[in-house]
Scaffold this motif. Structure first.
Motif, PDB file in Angstrom:
ATOM      1  N   ASP A 192       1.027  -1.193   0.059  1.00  0.00           N
ATOM      2  CA  ASP A 192       0.135   0.004  -0.126  1.00  0.00           C
ATOM      3  C   ASP A 192       0.925   1.389  -0.007  1.00  0.00           C
ATOM      4  O   ASP A 192       0.609   2.221   0.813  1.00  0.00           O
ATOM      5  CB  ASP A 192      -0.882  -0.041   1.226  1.00  0.00           C
ATOM      6  N   LEU A 193       1.990   1.069  -0.852  1.00  0.00           N
ATOM      7  CA  LEU A 193       2.635   2.391  -1.071  1.00  0.00           C
ATOM      8  C   LEU A 193       2.371   3.171  -2.111  1.00  0.00           C
ATOM      9  O   LEU A 193       2.505   2.909  -3.207  1.00  0.00           O
ATOM     10  CB  LEU A 193       4.047   2.095  -1.174  1.00  0.00           C
ATOM     11  N   GLY A 194       1.552   4.393  -1.844  1.00  0.00           N
ATOM     12  CA  GLY A 194       1.129   5.252  -2.847  1.00  0.00           C
ATOM     13  C   GLY A 194      -0.222   4.761  -3.632  1.00  0.00           C
ATOM     14  O   GLY A 194      -0.856   3.820  -3.040  1.00  0.00           O
ATOM     15  N   ASP A 195      -0.900   5.897  -4.285  1.00  0.00           N
ATOM     16  CA  ASP A 195      -1.915   5.466  -5.128  1.00  0.00           C
ATOM     17  C   ASP A 195      -2.102   4.539  -5.931  1.00  0.00           C
ATOM     18  O   ASP A 195      -1.249   4.817  -7.189  1.00  0.00           O
ATOM     19  CB  ASP A 195      -2.801   6.866  -5.345  1.00  0.00           C
ATOM     20  N   ALA A 196      -2.793   3.370  -6.135  1.00  0.00           N
ATOM     21  CA  ALA A 196      -2.621   2.587  -7.285  1.00  0.00           C
ATOM     22  C   ALA A 196      -2.940   2.976  -8.399  1.00  0.00           C
ATOM     23  O   ALA A 196      -2.670   2.643  -9.667  1.00  0.00           O
ATOM     24  CB  ALA A 196      -3.146   0.970  -6.931  1.00  0.00           C
ATOM     25  N   GLY A 197      -4.085   3.740  -8.290  1.00  0.00           N
ATOM     26  CA  GLY A 197      -4.907   4.441  -9.645  1.00  0.00           C
ATOM     27  C   GLY A 197      -3.810   5.312 -10.301  1.00  0.00           C
ATOM     28  O   GLY A 197      -3.755   5.280 -11.486  1.00  0.00           O
ATOM     29  N   GLY A 198      -3.371   6.111  -9.528  1.00  0.00           N
ATOM     30  CA  GLY A 198      -2.299   7.115  -9.882  1.00  0.00           C
ATOM     31  C   GLY A 198      -1.108   6.433 -10.690  1.00  0.00           C
ATOM     32  O   GLY A 198      -0.806   6.897 -11.847  1.00  0.00           O
ATOM     33  N   LEU A 199      -0.585   5.246 -10.180  1.00  0.00           N
ATOM     34  CA  LEU A 199       0.477   4.701 -10.808  1.00  0.00           C
ATOM     35  C   LEU A 199      -0.217   4.058 -12.006  1.00  0.00           C
ATOM     36  O   LEU A 199       0.839   3.867 -13.148  1.00  0.00           O
ATOM     37  CB  LEU A 199       0.927   3.570  -9.767  1.00  0.00           C
ATOM     38  N   ALA A 200      -1.104   3.511 -12.175  1.00  0.00           N
ATOM     39  CA  ALA A 200      -1.726   3.013 -13.487  1.00  0.00           C
ATOM     40  C   ALA A 200      -1.714   4.035 -14.402  1.00  0.00           C
ATOM     41  O   ALA A 200      -1.640   3.673 -15.427  1.00  0.00           O
ATOM     42  CB  ALA A 200      -3.208   2.381 -13.165  1.00  0.00           C
ATOM     43  N   GLY A 224       4.344  13.273 -13.638  1.00  0.00           N
ATOM     44  CA  GLY A 224       3.580  12.428 -12.968  1.00  0.00           C
ATOM     45  C   GLY A 224       4.234  11.592 -12.029  1.00  0.00           C
ATOM     46  O   GLY A 224       3.675  11.341 -10.880  1.00  0.00           O
ATOM     47  N   LEU A 225       5.246  11.112 -12.121  1.00  0.00           N
ATOM     48  CA  LEU A 225       5.828  10.268 -11.023  1.00  0.00           C
ATOM     49  C   LEU A 225       6.332  10.976 -10.056  1.00  0.00           C
ATOM     50  O   LEU A 225       6.495  10.559  -8.836  1.00  0.00           O
ATOM     51  CB  LEU A 225       7.108   9.173 -12.042  1.00  0.00           C
ATOM     52  N   GLU A 226       6.982  12.117 -10.292  1.00  0.00           N
ATOM     53  CA  GLU A 226       7.376  13.098  -8.988  1.00  0.00           C
ATOM     54  C   GLU A 226       6.261  13.185  -8.273  1.00  0.00           C
ATOM     55  O   GLU A 226       6.426  13.249  -6.847  1.00  0.00           O
ATOM     56  CB  GLU A 226       7.919  14.249  -9.689  1.00  0.00           C
ATOM     57  N   HIS A 227       5.177  13.705  -8.783  1.00  0.00           N
ATOM     58  CA  HIS A 227       3.919  13.921  -8.167  1.00  0.00           C
ATOM     59  C   HIS A 227       3.508  12.728  -7.374  1.00  0.00           C
ATOM     60  O   HIS A 227       3.135  12.659  -6.012  1.00  0.00           O
ATOM     61  CB  HIS A 227       2.985  14.383  -8.973  1.00  0.00           C
ATOM     62  N   TRP A 228       3.585  11.729  -7.939  1.00  0.00           N
ATOM     63  CA  TRP A 228       3.218  10.283  -7.091  1.00  0.00           C
ATOM     64  C   TRP A 228       3.935   9.989  -6.095  1.00  0.00           C
ATOM     65  O   TRP A 228       3.585   9.501  -4.923  1.00  0.00           O
ATOM     66  CB  TRP A 228       3.122   8.991  -8.272  1.00  0.00           C
ATOM     67  N   LEU A 229       5.378  10.162  -6.368  1.00  0.00           N
ATOM     68  CA  LEU A 229       6.338   9.867  -5.011  1.00  0.00           C
ATOM     69  C   LEU A 229       6.214  10.776  -3.861  1.00  0.00           C
ATOM     70  O   LEU A 229       6.014  10.424  -2.908  1.00  0.00           O
ATOM     71  CB  LEU A 229       7.711   9.762  -5.817  1.00  0.00           C
ATOM     72  N   ARG A 230       5.821  12.086  -4.207  1.00  0.00           N
ATOM     73  CA  ARG A 230       5.719  13.150  -3.126  1.00  0.00           C
ATOM     74  C   ARG A 230       4.326  12.782  -2.200  1.00  0.00           C
ATOM     75  O   ARG A 230       4.666  12.798  -1.376  1.00  0.00           O
ATOM     76  CB  ARG A 230       5.631  14.461  -3.918  1.00  0.00           C
ATOM     77  N   HIS A 231       3.361  12.322  -2.930  1.00  0.00           N
ATOM     78  CA  HIS A 231       2.019  11.850  -2.267  1.00  0.00           C
ATOM     79  C   HIS A 231       2.213  10.634  -1.604  1.00  0.00           C
ATOM     80  O   HIS A 231       1.879  10.442  -0.473  1.00  0.00           O
ATOM     81  CB  HIS A 231       0.998  11.708  -3.447  1.00  0.00           C
ATOM     82  N   ASP A 286       3.438  18.990 -17.664  1.00  0.00           N
ATOM     83  CA  ASP A 286       2.204  18.802 -17.306  1.00  0.00           C
ATOM     84  C   ASP A 286       1.775  17.587 -16.387  1.00  0.00           C
ATOM     85  O   ASP A 286       2.374  16.422 -16.881  1.00  0.00           O
ATOM     86  CB  ASP A 286       1.491  18.780 -18.692  1.00  0.00           C
ATOM     87  N   PRO A 287       1.408  17.813 -15.177  1.00  0.00           N
ATOM     88  CA  PRO A 287       1.147  16.760 -14.278  1.00  0.00           C
ATOM     89  C   PRO A 287       0.030  15.746 -14.692  1.00  0.00           C
ATOM     90  O   PRO A 287       0.140  14.399 -14.476  1.00  0.00           O
ATOM     91  CB  PRO A 287       0.962  17.164 -12.883  1.00  0.00           C
ATOM     92  N   ALA A 288      -0.738  16.052 -15.655  1.00  0.00           N
ATOM     93  CA  ALA A 288      -1.734  15.121 -16.128  1.00  0.00           C
ATOM     94  C   ALA A 288      -1.389  14.194 -16.941  1.00  0.00           C
ATOM     95  O   ALA A 288      -0.458  14.175 -17.590  1.00  0.00           O
ATOM     96  CB  ALA A 288      -2.945  16.249 -16.593  1.00  0.00           C
ATOM     97  N   VAL A 342      -8.217  12.503 -23.558  1.00  0.00           N
ATOM     98  CA  VAL A 342      -9.005  12.520 -22.076  1.00  0.00           C
ATOM     99  C   VAL A 342      -7.737  12.980 -21.251  1.00  0.00           C
ATOM    100  O   VAL A 342      -6.673  12.392 -21.275  1.00  0.00           O
ATOM    101  CB  VAL A 342      -9.330  11.393 -21.601  1.00  0.00           C
ATOM    102  N   CYS A 343      -7.799  14.126 -20.743  1.00  0.00           N
ATOM    103  CA  CYS A 343      -7.173  14.764 -19.571  1.00  0.00           C
ATOM    104  C   CYS A 343      -7.364  14.098 -18.397  1.00  0.00           C
ATOM    105  O   CYS A 343      -8.478  14.519 -17.785  1.00  0.00           O
ATOM    106  CB  CYS A 343      -7.058  16.354 -19.734  1.00  0.00           C
ATOM    107  N   VAL A 344      -6.352  13.567 -17.719  1.00  0.00           N
ATOM    108  CA  VAL A 344      -6.832  12.905 -16.411  1.00  0.00           C
ATOM    109  C   VAL A 344      -5.787  13.462 -15.254  1.00  0.00           C
ATOM    110  O   VAL A 344      -4.762  13.031 -15.131  1.00  0.00           O
ATOM    111  CB  VAL A 344      -6.637  11.179 -16.411  1.00  0.00           C
ATOM    112  N   PRO A 345      -6.052  14.576 -14.750  1.00  0.00           N
ATOM    113  CA  PRO A 345      -5.164  14.972 -13.698  1.00  0.00           C
ATOM    114  C   PRO A 345      -5.205  14.385 -12.242  1.00  0.00           C
ATOM    115  O   PRO A 345      -6.246  14.008 -12.092  1.00  0.00           O
ATOM    116  CB  PRO A 345      -5.608  16.513 -13.345  1.00  0.00           C
ATOM    117  N   PRO A 346      -3.943  14.176 -11.569  1.00  0.00           N
ATOM    118  CA  PRO A 346      -4.129  13.488 -10.320  1.00  0.00           C
ATOM    119  C   PRO A 346      -4.992  14.492  -9.408  1.00  0.00           C
ATOM    120  O   PRO A 346      -4.821  15.574  -9.662  1.00  0.00           O
ATOM    121  CB  PRO A 346      -2.736  13.530  -9.895  1.00  0.00           C
ATOM    122  N   PRO A 347      -5.573  13.971  -8.105  1.00  0.00           N
ATOM    123  CA  PRO A 347      -6.295  14.869  -7.300  1.00  0.00           C
ATOM    124  C   PRO A 347      -5.151  15.881  -7.031  1.00  0.00           C
ATOM    125  O   PRO A 347      -4.029  15.761  -6.563  1.00  0.00           O
ATOM    126  CB  PRO A 347      -6.586  13.897  -6.350  1.00  0.00           C
TER     127      PRO A 347
END
Length: 807
Positions: A35-43, A61-68, A219-221, A292-297
């Protein structure tokens, strides 16, 4: 740049390299498991990487995921770095071969590595050796003309020798691809320098423009194609075949109308009602040609219109769980208006609770939601929806429909895998092993055919067979198992005062060939609780085992179905219980010789009933053979046969055989004749025959009655009292008979009651006879008690009808 003061840009580079290599599936599984990080974001990041999106976008995107991840769990940086190093990567490592990812300025870089872009050295760094174009080496290199901020890219004269080093500053950061072009030459090289001026630049090919200053923020999306987007990448919890929902018509109408050319279309519903999947399906049906633009929360969306314009083409903004994207830096009313003006529709989802909270809450989110065109999705499926599901002829969907009883199919599909995984992992000692076994007991009862809720005491009894040493209270275990997961359901569901396992757990267990079999003791519990509901499943279970040669299963199948063939097979396979039953069946049919080996095998295994029946079979054979001997004139055979007949109450035949033995010279038969006459009360004859036996040296029976014989009523009563005081129920009943003979009704009632309480069925029988004339209903109840205890007279009386109870 560091993330939570732990993760660095070099870690980003290393993890990105792992994502491109063969070890990534293993690393991803470990990240998900811990449970390290958001699985959906990683996908989403994976989807971008596979689709060939610009490296800067993927890296951002990976930087944002790691920070989160670091913010969620302080242990995440150490664990992620350990996983990368375990795969052979590490800080600064490029990982497996793949498209080059430019290093972050804050991360280390090996200038000797030919796989990366060549960047100018910083003369102010004493550890860097001078290069061939380093002014300190006396060789001037090419410079860059143009203003301080930007250059035209045309090569110009470098600084004069001895003019000193270039303006000190941070190392430049190369941005963009540096892949070799045709013929091995580099092309399309873009260099960006952060702050200060440019020193020596090594030119590869033609440099179109040279930019100074910080690079534009990536662009983080994540950007996907609507026609091929994976529902899991958009936030769906399962990827099974889509079944049309009743709300699809309205949703398609909105997306095909003005809202699809700019505006907010919002799908609302209860948790796990299928909002995301329904929106994804509509996106593919109505707007398949869009990006489709999918930005992380939490992404800053204020410059989104400009980013959309820069990409060109038509697109859709996807905001799953819209409440996570609302706010001053997220979607607000002005941004929605700007997107609408550019023709960018916003397709979003939101739970009913979140919608109510924000729609009627703070002014900002309320303004956004007031402009939404909403489509409500029900959690429970309509008849039309379930009909379409059945028409799909998909085994997984039909299983879901059965086990969720036609309700909340999407919730079942979404929560099922999570429940199974939690239950499976609860077996570990550090988790909840008692809860695991309690849920296992409920699953096993359902596998037996008890699909309805079962009483708590039945569930506890089944649990005891899985945990025989656990005598503790199960209230806390029930509370853990019943706690709702994901706001939908627990591992156990309480209904109508009973408990059942959640349907998906039972379905998964039935589909798992490696799932442990239901213990025989649990099958017995289930059959005793509801034989009609369990018999069919038990038959299938035991038939499969029996056909594989399981003797115990053959025996159980024979009992379940009444099959004499399976009973014989079980006995032949060596099952002791089956041997006893089959031997008794043969003996009942008169096949005593065939019954003997089965009865003997069961008796030797400790079956007392089989031992008794074997004795009776042998006794019958003995009488047959003694009859043959007596008929042939053998005096001992006639004597022994007479004894057996006397013991069975056949006095006449016994005396006849005694006479034959006496005539043949068997003197010891006189004792048996004397005992028979004494039994009849013919004392004088008895003494004469017993004297004759004594004179023949047979002293087994005394000639005269012993002086301590019980001769009077008082002595009889004293004797019976002593026996009753020692717990002999038959003695208490006989005392009741004596009372009844003397018309002492209360005394008889007391002694009959006590005799029954001490286990004598005759006490209940005598009580029924005593009460029959004046209290027929009470008498009938006592007669039933006697019959239940096995008294033959009571059984016959009840079989003959109620009128015979008092007869």
């Amino acid at each position: 740049m560091a993330y939570g003061e732990r993760l660095t840009a070099a870690d980003v580079t290393a993890l990105l390299g792992i994502m491109r290599g063969a070890a990534w599936p293993w690393v991803r599984a470990r990240l998900t498991e811990d449970d390290l990080g958001d699985a959906g974001g990683l996908a989403l990041i994976e989807q971008e990487l596979r689709s060939g999106t610009d490296d800067r976008v993927v890296r951002a995107g990976l930087e944002h995921w790691l920070r989160h991840a670091a913010q969620r769990d302080p242990r995440a940086p150490r664990r992620i770095r350990a996983l990368v190093e375990e795969c052979g990567g590490g800080a600064g490592d490029r990982g497996p071969a793949g498209p080059h990812v430019p290093p972050d300025p804050s991360g280390p870089h090996d200038p000797s590595d030919p796989s990366g872009p060549q960047v100018p050295s910083d003369p102010s760094d004493p550890h860097d050796p001078p290069g061939p174009h380093d002014p300190a080496a006396g060789d001037p290199g090419p410079g860059a003309s143009g203003p301080a901020g930007r250059g035209t890219g045309a090569p110009g004269p470098g600084p004069e020798p001895g003019s000193g080093p270039a303006v000190p500053g941070p190392r430049p950061r190369p941005v963009g691809p540096a892949d070799p072009g045709p013929g091995g030459t580099a092309h399309d090289v873009r260099n960006t320098f952060s702050g200060g001026g440019a020193a020596t630049v090594i030119q590869a090919g033609t440099i179109g423009a040279l930019h100074y200053g910080p690079p534009p923020a990536p662009d983080p999306a994540v950007w996907l194609d609507a026609a091929t987007a994976d529902p899991l990448a958009l936030g769906a919890r399962h990827d099974g075949p889509y079944v049309e929902r009743d709300a699809d018509t309205e949703l398609d109408r909105l997306l095909a109308g003005p809202a699809g050319r700019g505006g907010l279309v919002l799908v609302t519903g209860e948790p796990l009602s299928g909002k995301t999947t329904t929106a994804w399906a509509a996106l593919r049906r109505v707007l398949p040609d869009r990006r489709v633009c999918v930005p992380p929360p939490g992404t800053d969306l204020r410059d989104l219109p400009e980013r959309v314009a820069a990409r060109g083409g038509r697109c859709v903004l996807w905001l799953d769980d819209l409440e996570r994207h609302l706010g001053p830096h997220g979607l607000d009313a002005p941004l929605l208006a700007r997107l609408t003006a550019r023709g960018v529709p916003v397709l979003a989802t939101m739970s009913d609770a979140a919608y109510d909270e924000h729609r009627f809450g703070a002014p900002g989110p309320a303004r956004v939601l007031s402009r939404a065109r909403t489509v409500e999705l029900g959690a429970e499926w309509s008849l039309a929806e379930t009909g379409r599901l059945v028409a799909r002829d998909d085994g997984r969907l039909e299983t879901a429909l059965y086990w969720c009883e036609g309700r909340a199919v999407t919730a079942y599909l979404a929560v099922g895998p999570d429940l199974w995984e939690e239950w499976r992992r609860a077996e570990r000692p550090t988790r909840h092993p008692r809860g695991h076994l309690l849920v296992r007991a409920a699953i096993d009862l359902a596998r037996c055919g008890l699909h309805h809720p079962v009483p708590p005491e039945l569930l506890r009894a089944a649990y005891r067979h899985h945990a025989p040493d656990d005598a503790g209270d199960l209230d806390d275990v029930l509370a853990w198992a019943a706690r709702p997961r994901l706001g939908v359901a627990g591992l156990l569901v309480e209904e109508d005062g009973g408990w059942r396992a959640y349907g998906s757990l039972v379905a998964d267990a039935l589909a798992d060939d490696g799932f442990p079999p239901v213990p025989d003791a649990v099958w017995d519990l289930a059959l005793a609780h509801d034989h009609a509901a369990v018999a069919q499943a038990a038959g299938r279970h035991y038939r499969a085992r029996a056909q594989a040669g399981d003797a115990a299963a053959m025996h159980r199948l024979a009992r379940l179905t009444g099959s004499q063939d399976w009973l014989r097979k079980a006995a032949d396979a060596g099952h002791p219980g089956a041997a006893g039953e089959w031997g008794r069946a043969l003996a009942d049919r008169g096949e005593r010789r065939a019954a003997e080996p089965y009865l003997r095998a069961a008796a030797e295994a400790g079956d007392a009933t089989a031992a008794t029946r074997l004795g009776l079979v042998l006794l019958a054979r003995a009488m047959d053979w003694l009859g043959e001997g007596a008929a042939g004139g053998d005096p001992e055979a006639a004597h022994r046969l007479g004894d057996l007949l006397f013991a069975e109450g056949d006095d006449a035949r016994a005396l006849d055989h005694y006479g034959h033995a006496l005539e043949a010279g068997r003197h010891s038969v006189a004792g048996s004749i004397g005992a028979l006459h004494r039994y009849r009360g013919e004392e004088l004859l008895a003494e004469l025959w017993l004297r004759r036996a004594a004179d023949a040296l047979d002293t087994a029976r005394p000639v005269e009655r012993a002086p301590d014989r019980i001769r009077t009523r008082n002595a009889t009563e004293r004797y019976l009292h002593e026996c009753a005081d020692h717990g002999l129920g038959a003695a208490a009943t006989l005392l009741g008979v004596l009372c009844e003979q003397e018309h002492d009704r209360p005394g008889a009632v007391d002694w009959y009651t006590r005799g029954h309480e001490l286990g004598d069925a005759y006490g209940a029988y005598r009580m029924a006879r005593l009460l029959a004339e004046h209290e027929p209903e009470e008498a009938a109840a006592w007669m039933r008690k006697a019959a239940d205890a096995g008294h033959p007279g009571a059984v016959r009386a009840l079989d003959a009808g109620p009128d015979t109870v008092g007869g």
